[in-house]
Scaffold this active site. Structure first.
Site, PDB file in Angstrom:
ATOM      1  N   ASP A 176       0.395  23.181  24.445  1.00  0.00           N
ATOM      2  CA  ASP A 176      -0.447  22.691  23.148  1.00  0.00           C
ATOM      3  C   ASP A 176      -2.107  22.545  23.522  1.00  0.00           C
ATOM      4  OD1 ASP A 176       2.057  22.379  22.500  1.00  0.00           O
ATOM      5  OD2 ASP A 176       2.291  20.240  22.317  1.00  0.00           O
TER       6      ASP A 176
ATOM      7  N   ARG B  40       0.859  31.342  17.831  1.00  0.00           N
ATOM      8  CA  ARG B  40      -0.184  30.572  18.134  1.00  0.00           C
ATOM      9  C   ARG B  40      -1.224  31.469  18.665  1.00  0.00           C
ATOM     10  NH1 ARG B  40       1.305  24.560  19.543  1.00  0.00           N
ATOM     11  NH2 ARG B  40       1.495  23.999  17.244  1.00  0.00           N
TER      12      ARG B  40
HETATM   13  O1  LIG Z   1       9.001  17.515  24.575  1.00  0.00           O
HETATM   14  C1  LIG Z   1       8.058  17.773  23.788  1.00  0.00           C
HETATM   15  O2  LIG Z   1       7.709  16.942  22.852  1.00  0.00           O
HETATM   16  C2  LIG Z   1       7.279  18.904  23.686  1.00  0.00           C
HETATM   17  C3  LIG Z   1       7.266  20.099  24.527  1.00  0.00           C
HETATM   18  C4  LIG Z   1       6.779  21.307  24.613  1.00  0.00           C
HETATM   19  O3  LIG Z   1       7.294  22.319  24.081  1.00  0.00           O
HETATM   20  P1  LIG Z   1       7.822  23.659  25.132  1.00  0.00           P
HETATM   21  O4  LIG Z   1       8.615  23.216  26.062  1.00  0.00           O
HETATM   22  O5  LIG Z   1       8.752  24.299  23.718  1.00  0.00           O
HETATM   23  O6  LIG Z   1       6.647  24.219  25.252  1.00  0.00           O
HETATM   24  C5  LIG Z   1       5.347  21.190  23.663  1.00  0.00           C
HETATM   25  O7  LIG Z   1       4.684  22.453  23.683  1.00  0.00           O
HETATM   26  C6  LIG Z   1       5.519  20.621  22.284  1.00  0.00           C
HETATM   27  O8  LIG Z   1       4.657  20.614  21.486  1.00  0.00           O
HETATM   28  C7  LIG Z   1       6.162  19.046  22.447  1.00  0.00           C
HETATM   29  C1  LIG Z   2       5.281  18.641  19.119  1.00  0.00           C
HETATM   30  C2  LIG Z   2       4.851  19.847  18.645  1.00  0.00           C
HETATM   31  O1  LIG Z   2       5.700  20.845  18.149  1.00  0.00           O
HETATM   32  P1  LIG Z   2       7.256  20.966  18.099  1.00  0.00           P
HETATM   33  O2  LIG Z   2       7.886  19.622  18.431  1.00  0.00           O
HETATM   34  O3  LIG Z   2       7.379  21.272  16.672  1.00  0.00           O
HETATM   35  O4  LIG Z   2       7.492  22.020  18.989  1.00  0.00           O
HETATM   36  C3  LIG Z   2       3.540  20.420  18.844  1.00  0.00           C
HETATM   37  O5  LIG Z   2       3.200  21.464  18.316  1.00  0.00           O
HETATM   38  O6  LIG Z   2       2.463  19.459  18.952  1.00  0.00           O
END
Ligand SMILES: O=C(O)C1=C[C@@H](OP(=O)(O)O)[C@@H](O)[C@H](O)C1
Ligand SMILES: C=C(OP(=O)(O)O)C(=O)O
Length: 380
Positions: A261, A292
């Site tokens: 992120d 992204r």
């Molecule tokens: O557990 C969470 O809330 C998140 C895990 C991450 O995702 P990924 O594990 O799919 O990378 C992160 O990028 C997302 O924005 C939020």
């Molecule tokens: C939390 C996020 O997205 P998602 O839960 O949709 O993966 C994010 O991009 O910050």
């Protein structure tokens, strides 16, 4: 304040029978009574985490549920979480169907999940499996990316008296566990949101201080501070706050495996740093709210940056000043916020079409932008 993703999660829990009210920055939650009878509609919005947490929880509660999705979410990956839930007792409509319907009672056993698609699959199972009668194991294939999010889930479970035992490529989860109620927890400041202002401090002309941050947080995105120091930004930390101002910024090498992120905000810094910055290990950025790697590249390039995508990363060659122009947020909150940050190194104005995307995680973003000296006006 809340955000669209938080509201979606609270709305889903309410649909399952929890009683939730929000007042003065405080959520009061009365747990979901069981059994969960009758059909329920869970609006997960565009939130990947809400979908991937609530689907296993609904399955563990044996709910008849329809999960409605918005934006790009129906096409973001749900496999192999989806197949694992089906092979453990639930009937679920095919991925991509909107709404996604589930019925049947999830059972314990061995769940196998690759570590490199989304940590949210693993977090979702960790929330759900302790509620089952039988015991379960989550077997992880390969390396876990975004691991700090799993550690945050484990800490949240522990805070509510639920135990998950970490092992080698494996998590063991006893059945018949109960979430404690009547706890008071304080939600930490969000390092992912803070990162936009810390990066703005690194490229802008003044000092920016973000308060309310825990430096011993489990949030991986607190790593933004070390990365900004490596870029050469001036950083001071202490007492729950971080202050950043511009230094002689130089391009660096960044492994984004645990902190995907951060990439949009850091790419804005890279665009203003002398020399080349390489982002590696960031392939999962292609399956976020937008692709992204593509949308960061398009956005910064449209403003005059020298940036190219690779299969799993970005190469950015910095310039002292960018031009300006019109960009699209691509329905992605982090792209809108990165474009606003980069406007501080643009000679001309930046127009962000679809800037309301920030509501997903940070509805107050543009009012905070003006507090920090940014100017913006809304156009239709
Ligand atoms: O557990 C969470 O809330 C998140 C895990 C991450 O995702 P990924 O594990 O799919 O990378 C992160 O990028 C997302 O924005 C939020
Ligand atoms: C939390 C996020 O997205 P998602 O839960 O949709 O993966 C994010 O991009 O910050």
């Amino acid at each position: 304040e809340t955000s669209a993703d938080i509201d979606a999660t609270a709305g889903c829990l309410t649909a399952l029978g929890a009683r939730i009210d929000f007042d003065g920055g405080v959520f009061r939650v009365v747990p979901i009574p069981r059994p969960v009878a009758g059909e329920r509609t869970l609006a997960v919005g565009e939130s990947g985490s809400t979908l991937r947490f609530m689907l296993p929880v609904a399955c563990a509660l044996g709910a008849d549920a329809s999960l409605t999705m918005a934006g790009r979410l129906p096409s973001r990956p749900l496999s192999p979480l989806y197949e694992e839930l089906i092979s453990h007792g639930c009937a679920i409509s095919a991925p991509g169907y909107n709404p996604l319907r589930t019925s049947g009672q999830l059972t314990g056993g061995k769940y196998t999940i690759p570590g490199n698609i989304s940590s949210q699959f693993i977090s979702g199972l960790m929330f759900a499996l302790p509620l089952l009668h039988g015991e379960s194991r989550i077997k992880i294939l390969g390396d876990i990316e975004s691991k700090p999010y799993i550690d945050m889930t484990l800490a949240a479970l522990k805070e509510f008296g639920v135990t998950v035992k970490p092992g080698r490529q494996m998590y063991g989860i006893a059945g018949n566990q109960q979430y404690a109620s009547g706890r008071t927890v304080t939600v930490e400041g969000d390092w992912s949101n803070a990162a936009f202002w810390l990066c703005a401090g690194a490229v802008g002309s003044g000092e920016i201080t973000v308060t309310g941050l825990s430096t011993d947080s489990l949030q991986g995105d607190k790593g933004v501070v070390d990365i900004l120091e490596r870029f050469g930004a001036r950083v001071r930390r202490g007492g729950g706050s971080v202050t950043v101002s511009r230094g002689a910024l130089k391009g660096i090498d960044i492994d984004a495996g645990d902190t995907p992120d951060l990439v949009p905000a850091l790419a804005a810094v890279a665009a203003a740093a002398e020399g080349t910055t390489v982002f590696r290990n960031a392939g999962r950025l292609r399956i976020k709210e937008s692709d992204r790697l593509k949308t960061v590249t398009e956005t910064l390039a449209a403003l005059g940056a020298d940036i190219a995508e690779t299969e799993d990363g970005l190469v950015v060659r910095g310039k002292p000043r960018l031009g300006g122009g019109t960009v699209s947020a691509h329905g992605d909150h982090r792209i809108a916020m990165a474009a606003a940050v980069v406007s501080s190194v643009c000679a001309g104005p930046v127009t962000i079409a679809g800037a309301e995307a920030v509501n997903k995680s940070y509805p107050g973003f543009f009012s905070d932008f003006t507090i920090l000296g940014g100017n913006y006006k809304e156009t239709t």
